[in-house]
Design a protein around this motif. Structure first.
Motif, mmCIF file in Angstrom:
data_model
loop_
_atom_site.group_PDB
_atom_site.id
_atom_site.type_symbol
_atom_site.label_atom_id
_atom_site.label_comp_id
_atom_site.label_asym_id
_atom_site.label_seq_id
_atom_site.Cartn_x
_atom_site.Cartn_y
_atom_site.Cartn_z
ATOM 1 N N GLY A 197 0.815 -1.215 0.000
ATOM 2 C CA GLY A 197 0.000 0.000 0.000
ATOM 3 C C GLY A 197 0.846 1.261 0.000
ATOM 4 N N GLN A 198 1.916 1.266 0.786
ATOM 5 C CA GLN A 198 2.803 2.440 0.823
ATOM 6 C C GLN A 198 3.413 2.685 -0.556
ATOM 7 O OE1 GLN A 198 2.055 4.463 3.296
ATOM 8 N NE2 GLN A 198 4.185 4.778 3.799
ATOM 9 N N GLN A 199 3.814 1.598 -1.212
ATOM 10 C CA GLN A 199 4.392 1.723 -2.550
ATOM 11 C C GLN A 199 3.376 2.342 -3.507
ATOM 12 O OE1 GLN A 199 7.554 1.072 -3.609
ATOM 13 N NE2 GLN A 199 6.937 1.880 -5.577
ATOM 14 N N GLU A 200 2.142 1.859 -3.461
ATOM 15 C CA GLU A 200 1.113 2.380 -4.352
ATOM 16 C C GLU A 200 0.770 3.831 -4.039
ATOM 17 O OE1 GLU A 200 -2.230 -0.313 -4.591
ATOM 18 O OE2 GLU A 200 -0.902 -1.984 -5.134
ATOM 19 N N MET A 201 0.674 4.161 -2.756
ATOM 20 C CA MET A 201 0.372 5.549 -2.375
ATOM 21 C C MET A 201 1.500 6.478 -2.813
ATOM 22 S SD MET A 201 -2.541 5.678 -1.044
ATOM 23 C CE MET A 201 -3.609 5.501 0.337
ATOM 24 N N ALA A 202 2.734 6.043 -2.604
ATOM 25 C CA ALA A 202 3.880 6.858 -3.012
ATOM 26 C C ALA A 202 3.855 7.093 -4.521
ATOM 27 C CB ALA A 202 5.185 6.186 -2.590
ATOM 28 N N GLN A 203 3.561 6.053 -5.281
ATOM 29 C CA GLN A 203 3.489 6.211 -6.738
ATOM 30 C C GLN A 203 2.401 7.203 -7.131
ATOM 31 O OE1 GLN A 203 3.012 2.183 -8.136
ATOM 32 N NE2 GLN A 203 5.216 1.865 -8.330
ATOM 33 N N GLN A 204 1.247 7.117 -6.470
ATOM 34 C CA GLN A 204 0.167 8.060 -6.776
ATOM 35 C C GLN A 204 0.570 9.494 -6.462
ATOM 36 O OE1 GLN A 204 -3.689 7.019 -5.202
ATOM 37 N NE2 GLN A 204 -3.387 4.851 -5.683
ATOM 38 N N ALA A 205 1.440 9.647 -5.471
ATOM 39 C CA ALA A 205 1.902 10.979 -5.086
ATOM 40 C C ALA A 205 3.120 11.414 -5.903
ATOM 41 C CB ALA A 205 2.240 11.002 -3.597
ATOM 42 N N ALA A 239 6.763 21.468 5.196
ATOM 43 C CA ALA A 239 5.876 20.905 4.168
ATOM 44 C C ALA A 239 5.170 22.032 3.435
ATOM 45 C CB ALA A 239 4.853 19.973 4.815
ATOM 46 N N GLN A 240 5.002 21.860 2.142
ATOM 47 C CA GLN A 240 4.219 22.798 1.359
ATOM 48 C C GLN A 240 2.739 22.446 1.551
ATOM 49 O OE1 GLN A 240 5.721 25.351 0.649
ATOM 50 N NE2 GLN A 240 6.342 25.359 -1.488
ATOM 51 N N PRO A 241 1.899 23.436 1.859
ATOM 52 C CA PRO A 241 0.483 23.164 2.147
ATOM 53 C C PRO A 241 -0.245 22.367 1.064
ATOM 54 C CG PRO A 241 1.033 25.413 2.752
ATOM 55 C CD PRO A 241 2.232 24.853 2.036
ATOM 56 N N ASP A 242 -0.012 22.664 -0.201
ATOM 57 C CA ASP A 242 -0.697 21.928 -1.276
ATOM 58 C C ASP A 242 -0.314 20.447 -1.271
ATOM 59 O OD1 ASP A 242 -1.934 24.259 -2.054
ATOM 60 O OD2 ASP A 242 -0.661 24.592 -3.810
ATOM 61 N N ALA A 243 0.935 20.167 -0.964
ATOM 62 C CA ALA A 243 1.394 18.778 -0.913
ATOM 63 C C ALA A 243 0.772 18.046 0.269
ATOM 64 C CB ALA A 243 2.914 18.725 -0.837
ATOM 65 N N VAL A 244 0.624 18.737 1.386
ATOM 66 C CA VAL A 244 -0.021 18.131 2.559
ATOM 67 C C VAL A 244 -1.461 17.763 2.211
ATOM 68 C CG1 VAL A 244 -0.785 18.526 4.933
ATOM 69 C CG2 VAL A 244 1.473 19.329 4.202
ATOM 70 N N VAL A 245 -2.158 18.661 1.539
ATOM 71 C CA VAL A 245 -3.544 18.400 1.138
ATOM 72 C C VAL A 245 -3.601 17.176 0.229
ATOM 73 C CG1 VAL A 245 -5.493 19.300 -0.212
ATOM 74 C CG2 VAL A 245 -4.342 20.771 1.454
ATOM 75 N N LEU A 246 -2.711 17.089 -0.728
ATOM 76 C CA LEU A 246 -2.691 15.967 -1.659
ATOM 77 C C LEU A 246 -2.465 14.639 -0.931
ATOM 78 C CD1 LEU A 246 -2.450 14.852 -4.647
ATOM 79 C CD2 LEU A 246 0.005 15.076 -4.282
ATOM 80 N N VAL A 247 -1.478 14.594 -0.058
ATOM 81 C CA VAL A 247 -1.159 13.352 0.646
ATOM 82 C C VAL A 247 -2.272 12.982 1.618
ATOM 83 C CG1 VAL A 247 0.458 12.288 2.275
ATOM 84 C CG2 VAL A 247 1.323 13.530 0.291
ATOM 85 N N ARG A 248 -2.821 13.951 2.307
ATOM 86 C CA ARG A 248 -3.940 13.645 3.210
ATOM 87 C C ARG A 248 -5.139 13.108 2.436
ATOM 88 N NH1 ARG A 248 -2.910 18.300 7.588
ATOM 89 N NH2 ARG A 248 -1.513 17.055 8.877
ATOM 90 N N LYS A 249 -5.373 13.650 1.257
ATOM 91 C CA LYS A 249 -6.480 13.175 0.422
ATOM 92 C C LYS A 249 -6.256 11.707 0.028
ATOM 93 C CE LYS A 249 -8.880 15.515 -3.057
ATOM 94 N NZ LYS A 249 -8.877 16.290 -4.301
ATOM 95 N N LEU A 250 -5.018 11.340 -0.248
ATOM 96 C CA LEU A 250 -4.699 9.951 -0.587
ATOM 97 C C LEU A 250 -4.957 9.010 0.589
ATOM 98 C CD1 LEU A 250 -1.344 10.265 -2.576
ATOM 99 C CD2 LEU A 250 -3.542 9.493 -3.466
ATOM 100 N N TYR A 251 -4.553 9.433 1.775
ATOM 101 C CA TYR A 251 -4.619 8.560 2.948
ATOM 102 C C TYR A 251 -5.942 8.623 3.705
ATOM 103 C CZ TYR A 251 0.239 7.118 2.693
ATOM 104 O OH TYR A 251 1.420 6.542 2.302
#
Length: 158
Positions: A28-36, A102-114
């Protein structure tokens, strides 16, 4: 809340279940990282940056947490900065050190994934009594400490 009866399990069954969780988590971590758009190590590092919040970590602190050399951490931070996930800021107390934000937009993106996964985990935890959650917390904390110690010992002895 009343504790839900749990089926009996042996230590071997529990360890097998843990192994399955870890394996599934790694995939799952591998897949999430790829999506990000990241690799797993970079995603792990970014997770520590997010968790630190306003208490910005130094590059050296991140290297310790991710268990990489400071040279490798420079590469990780270069990649994260290049894709817009972090910024480096001079440490106000020591200009030779760099703190990572952390850049705020990146935090939003990663939180949306998880977020969907964490919603499911919250529902799972809701099936446990406060006493059971305390046991789980204790076990996770102690197992993490044990794993960290084993990893450090393994690195020393090769």
């Amino acid at each position: 809340m009343h504790a839900t009866p749990r089926p009996p399990a042996t230590q071997e069954q529990a360890m097998w279940a843990m192994d399955q969780l870890i394996a599934t988590h790694l995939v799952g971590q591998q897949e999430m990282a790829q999506q990000a758009g990241l690799n797993v190590t970079d995603m792990t590092c970014f997770g520590f940056v997010i968790a630190a919040g306003e208490n910005l970590l130094t590059a050296g602190e991140l290297a310790e947490r991710v268990h990489v050399t400071t040279g490798a951490m420079t590469g990780i931070l270069n990649r994260l900065e290049r894709v817009g996930y972090i910024t480096r800021r001079p440490d106000p107390a020591d200009r030779r050190r760099v703190r990572v934000a952390a850049q705020p937009d990146a935090v939003v993106l990663v939180r949306k994934l998880y977020e969907p996964y964490y919603v499911r985990l919250a529902a799972l935890f809701a099936d446990y009594s406060p006493d059971e959650i305390a046991v789980l917390h204790d076990w996770f904390t102690r197992a993490t400490s044990l794993a960290t110690g084993h990893l450090e010992e393994h690195r020393r002895t090769g």
